[in-house]
Design an enzyme around this catalytic site. Structure first.
Site, mmCIF file in Angstrom:
data_model
loop_
_atom_site.group_PDB
_atom_site.id
_atom_site.type_symbol
_atom_site.label_atom_id
_atom_site.label_comp_id
_atom_site.label_asym_id
_atom_site.label_seq_id
_atom_site.Cartn_x
_atom_site.Cartn_y
_atom_site.Cartn_z
ATOM 1 N N VAL A 44 11.358 -40.141 31.056
ATOM 2 C CA VAL A 44 12.545 -40.072 30.198
ATOM 3 C C VAL A 44 13.802 -39.963 31.067
ATOM 4 C CG1 VAL A 44 13.717 -38.761 28.388
ATOM 5 C CG2 VAL A 44 11.227 -39.031 28.303
ATOM 6 N N CYS A 45 13.738 -39.116 32.094
ATOM 7 C CA CYS A 45 14.894 -38.942 32.998
ATOM 8 C C CYS A 45 15.242 -40.261 33.676
ATOM 9 C CB CYS A 45 14.590 -37.883 34.051
ATOM 10 S SG CYS A 45 14.151 -36.284 33.364
ATOM 11 N N THR A 46 14.239 -41.026 34.037
ATOM 12 C CA THR A 46 14.490 -42.316 34.692
ATOM 13 C C THR A 46 15.325 -43.210 33.776
ATOM 14 O OG1 THR A 46 12.449 -42.130 35.944
ATOM 15 C CG2 THR A 46 13.361 -44.345 35.708
#
Ligand code: BEZ
Length: 212
Positions: A44-46
């Site tokens: 998700v952070c990516t």
């Protein structure tokens, strides 16, 4: 300690993917967005960091500098940025703070032990040119943020700081706005809002967006 609206964003000095950052100096006289994410090399952070990089022009148009943070070290950020650039069709163009000693995470209350003992939560702060915190928002680790909403809030803050208006629910740039209830003087209203207004109720007065 938690950060509240109107507080001065705490200053700090910390390493980042682009070198040492002195936060207030780095912010300069403009707006800033500081956002934390749980960890490098997470899916998700990516997507979030890729999205933020692709919105570079939108942030620049509004005079906003963006900076991310997690508790991973610089070397990890640098390896991860290569992955983000490769998979998200972009070039990460903002610093990622390497808060391995949790100095900034502690200052900004970014570790919520009842959610996770070690990882930073998905928090975001909008900071104005006076270094005041104007928005705080915290999302669960499993939910990526909507960065269009962040841009929408910046539009609202920049508009309402310079005109005596507030923005309704789901407002977006160009929609009607509301005249602040404290403004009662009809002569001033005519001068500020030459296109007029419609009063749905005495406290609900809608007018075309004044800076359009
Ligand atoms: C993610 O960024 O994909 C993620 C991070 C922590 C927990 C769950 C998802």
């Amino acid at each position: 300690m938690s950060i509240r609206l109107g507080d001065i964003a705490p200053d700090f000095e910390q390493d980042s993917s682009t070198g040492r950052i002195r936060f207030h100096e780095w912010l300069g006289n403009g707006w800033g967005v500081l956002f934390s994410h749980p960890a490098d090399f997470t899916p998700v952070c990516t997507t979030e960091l890729g999205l933020t990089a692709r919105l570079k022009e939108q942030f620049a148009l509004r005079g906003v500098k963006v900076i991310a943070l997690s508790v991973d070290p610089v070397e990890s950020h640098l390896r991860w940025i290569t992955d983000i650039n490769e998979t998200q069709n972009t070039e990460v163009n903002f610093p990622i703070i390497a808060d391995a000693d949790r100095k900034v995470s502690t200052l900004y209350d970014l570790i919520h032990p009842n959610a996770n003992d070690t990882l930073t939560v998905r928090s975001l702060f909008i900071i104005d040119p006076h270094k005041k915190v104007r928005l705080t928002i915290t999302y669960p680790a499993s939910t990526g943020r909507n960065f269009d909403e962040i841009l929408r809030v910046i539009d609202s803050l920049q508009l309402t700081d310079t005109h005596k208006v507030a923005t309704p629910g789901n407002w977006k740039d160009g929609d009607e706005v509301v005249i602040v209830p404290s403004l009662k003087d009809e002569a001033e209203i005519r001068q500020r809002f030459p296109l007029g207004y419609r009063a749905v109720k005495p406290y609900l007065r809608l007018t075309p967006q004044p800076n359009r």
